[in-house]
Design an enzyme around this catalytic site. Structure first.
Site, PDB file in Angstrom:
ATOM      1  CB  SER A   5      -1.256  -0.134   1.214  1.00 30.28           C
ATOM      2  OG  SER A   5      -2.071   0.364   0.448  1.00 30.28           O
ATOM      3  CG  HIS A  12      -5.980  -2.500   0.660  1.00 27.51           C
ATOM      4  ND1 HIS A  12      -4.713  -2.652  -0.260  1.00 27.51           N
ATOM      5  CD2 HIS A  12      -5.326  -1.927   1.378  1.00 27.51           C
ATOM      6  CE1 HIS A  12      -4.297  -1.712   0.134  1.00 27.51           C
ATOM      7  NE2 HIS A  12      -4.247  -1.466   1.545  1.00 27.51           N
TER       8      HIS A  12
HETATM    9  C1  GTR Z   1      -5.379   4.666   1.569  1.00 25.91           C
HETATM   10  C2  GTR Z   1      -4.522   5.851   0.606  1.00 25.91           C
HETATM   11  C3  GTR Z   1      -3.893   4.838   0.270  1.00 25.91           C
HETATM   12  C4  GTR Z   1      -3.088   3.368   1.147  1.00 25.91           C
HETATM   13  C5  GTR Z   1      -3.848   2.916   1.507  1.00 25.91           C
HETATM   14  C6  GTR Z   1      -3.025   1.969   2.681  1.00 25.91           C
HETATM   15  O1  GTR Z   1      -5.603   4.952   2.559  1.00 25.91           O
HETATM   16  O2  GTR Z   1      -5.889   5.960   0.005  1.00 25.91           O
HETATM   17  O3  GTR Z   1      -4.070   5.522  -1.194  1.00 25.91           O
HETATM   18  O4  GTR Z   1      -2.090   3.565   0.206  1.00 25.91           O
HETATM   19  O5  GTR Z   1      -4.544   3.861   2.598  1.00 25.91           O
HETATM   20  O6  GTR Z   1      -1.204   3.014   2.779  1.00 25.91           O
HETATM   21  O7  GTR Z   1      -2.785   1.298   3.878  1.00 25.91           O
END
Ligand code: GTR
Length: 434
Positions: A270, A415
Site C-alpha cells: 500500500s 486489500h
Molecule cells: C489508503 C490510501 C491508499 C493506501 C492505503 C494504505 O487510505 O488511500 O493510497 O496507501 O491507505 O496505505 O493502506
C-alpha cells in the site's frame, strides 16, 4: 430481459451500491465502466524526441530523464545521505523463533551525531544455511513498529509517534506493551514463513523515519536538513524520506556478514508499496522490487479514473508527495508521465506488481496495465519480459502468478499483504536471488 437476467442485474446493482456506500468519500471515482480513452506517454521517446533503441541509451539518457520527472514531480528530491551515518548492532539473540534464526537490531543513526535521528532495523537471519553462505533478504518498512510484527517480547518497542488506536495498545500517540505482536492482520510480516524459505526478513518502522501524519512528518529525518529557502514544489515528502531510509538500511545490509547485500529485495504494501517502488527506482542496488497493492501514487495508472485520485490524496495525504504532483489534481491526463514509467525505472531488475480482486481503490487493472506497459524498457534488456502467459489488456485469471521478469498477480480478496502473496513473491525471488 428475462426474469433471471433482471435478478442478476438487481444483485449486481446492490453489490456495487454497497461498495460505493462503504467507500464513503471515495464514491465519485468508483465507476468500473466509464474509462475514457487515454494515451500513455512513451517511455522510449526522450525529451528531445530521440527514439531510445538500446540499453545503453536507456541508461545514459532516458532513465535519468524519467527519474528526474518522478523525483521533482512526484515524491520530491532526496538529499544525499550523511557520510557520518553509523550502525550499531544490539539485542542479538542466536536462537530466535525456536532456534530457526539469529535476530539482531541495528540502530541506524542517520547522521551519526549523539542527538541524531535514529531508526532500528530488525533482522532475522535464517540459521539453517550452508557453511559460510550468506542469506538473501527482504527489506521493507512496517506500519506500527518492529515490536508489532513479531511475537518475541524482547524486541525494542518504538517510542516514535504512532496513530492512536487504544484497542491495539496505542494511546496518546505512544505504543504500550499491549501493542506487542498486534500488527494488523493485513499488513503482516510473516517472519517464520520467510525464514523457513531461507530469506532474512529485515524491517524498520516508517514512523522512526517520518511519522505518517501531515502535522508530524517533519519530526523525523527531515530535522537533519536545513530548510530550503527557495521552494519550487519539489521538496521531499514522507515517501521520499522512507525510501531514503530504506537505502540507508541497504547500506548496512551490504556490510552485514550474514546477509548477501547483492540479493536484497525491497517490498512494501500500500503506501509502503509506493515507497518500495520509489526506493527501487532510486537505489539500483536493490536486486528485486515488489509492489503489493500500491495503488494511486504507486503502480496504478493515473490516466484511469478508477479508485483513488489525486484530489483525494491532496486532501488526505499532503505529506506523502511533493507539491508539484498535486498541481495535476483533477487533470491527471496532463501529467507528463504515468506510472508504467515508474515500473520501467526498475529495469533490468525483476519486478513484481500485485493487486487484490476487491481492492478497487487501488485499481487492480490499472496496476496490471502499468506493469505491462513497462515492457518496452525491459525489452531493451530481455527478449520476452512479460513471458507467454500475459495478454494485455486482458487481466490474468485470479490467484495466478503470471509473467516473466515483470510479474503480476491479482489475489482473491481485500486489500492486504497475506501469506499467500508472500509465497508467490518468494517463488519469484527463488529464481533470481538464490
Ligand atoms: C489508503 C490510501 C491508499 C493506501 C492505503 C494504505 O487510505 O488511500 O493510497 O496507501 O491507505 O496505505 O493502506
Amino acid at each position: 430481459m428475462s426474469i433471471l437476467n433482471k435478478a442478476f442485474a438487481l444483485i449486481a446493482a446492490v453489490i456495487i451500491s454497497n461498495v460505493v456506500f462503504a467507500q464513503g468519500e471515495r464514491d465519485p471515482h468508483f465507476d468500473p465502466v466509464a474509462i475514457p480513452e487515454y494515451t500513455l506517454p512513451d517511455p522510449l521517446t526522450a525529451n528531445d524526441g530521440t527514439k531510445i533503441t538500446t540499453a545503453e541509451q536507456w541508461k545514459a539518457v532516458r532513465r535519468p530523464e524519467i527519474y528526474k520527472m518522478f523525483s521533482e514531480g512526484v515524491y520530491g528530491v532526496m538529499p544525499p545521505k550523511f557520510e557520518t551515518m553509523t550502525f550499531t548492532v544490539e539485542n542479538v539473540k542466536a536462537d530466535a523463533c525456536g532456534g530457526k534464526a539469529t535476530r539482531k537490531e541495528v540502530v541506524i543513526n542517520f547522521n551519526g551525531q549523539p542527538d541524531g535521528v535514529k531508526a532500528r532495523l530488525l533482522i532475522y537471519v535464517p540459521n539453517n544455511r550452508a557453511e559460510g553462505k550468506k542469506a538473501p533478504a527482504f527489506l521493507g518498512m512496517n506500519f506500527r513498529g518492529n515490536h508489532t510484527v513479531t511475537l518475541e517480547d524482547d524486541v525494542t518497542m518504538t517510542d516514535a509517534w504512532v496513530p492512536n488506536e487504544p484497542k491495539e495498545g496505542r494511546v496518546n500517540h505512544k505504543s504500550t506493551e499491549k501493542s506487542r505482536g498486534k500488527y494488523q492482520e493485513h499488513w503482516r510480516w510473516p517472519i517464520e514463513q520467510i525464514i523457513d524459505r531461507g530469506y532474512a526478513p529485515c524491517t524498520l518502522f516508517m514512523g522512526e523515519v517520518a511519522p505518517d501524519s501531515p502535522n508530524e512528518y517533519l519530526k523525523g529525518v527531515a530535522k537533519l536538513f536545513p530548510k530550503k529557502e527557495v521552494k519550487d514544489g519539489s521538496e521531499w515528502r514522507a515517501i521520499s524520506m522512507w525510501a531514503w531510509a530504506l537505502s540507508c538500511a541497504l547500506d548496512y545490509l551490504q556490510t552485514d556478514p550474514d546477509i548477501d547485500g547483492t540479493k536484497v529485495a525491497v517490498i512494501g504494501h500500500s503506501r509502503l508499496g509506493k515507497t518500495a517502488l520509489w526506493a527501487g527506482a532510486s537505489d539500483e542496488r536493490f536486486a528485486l522490487v515488489i509492489s503489493n497493492e500500491s495503488g494511486c501514487g504507486g503502480a496504478a495508472l493515473y490516466r484511469r479514473p478508477v479508485g483513488e485520485r489525486l484530489g483525494f490524496m491532496k486532501k488526505h495525504f499532503p505529506h506523502w508527495f511533493c507539491d508539484n504532483l498535486f498541481k495535476y489534481a483533477d487533470r491527471e491526463n496532463d501529467l507528463p508521465f504515468d506510472m508504467h514509467e515508474l515500473i520501467a525505472l526498475q529495469a533490468p531488475r525483476p519486478v513484481y506488481v500485485a493487486s487484490a480482486s476487491l481492492d478497487i481503490w487501488c485499481d487492480p487493472k490499472g496496476e496490471f496495465l502499468s506493469a505491462c506497459n513497462a515492457e518496452p524498457a525491459y525489452k531493451l534488456f530481455y527478449d520476452n519480459p512479460l513471458g507467454d502467459d500475459v495478454n494485455p489488456p486482458k487481466m490474468p485469471a485470479i490467484d495466478t502468478s503470471v509473467g516473466g521478469i515483470i510479474h503480476y498477480h491479482v489475489r482473491t480478496g481485500k486489500h492486504g499483504l497475506l501469506p499467500w502473496d508472500w509465497d508467490k513473491y518468494m517463488n519469484f525471488a527463488d529464481k533470481y536471488m538464490k
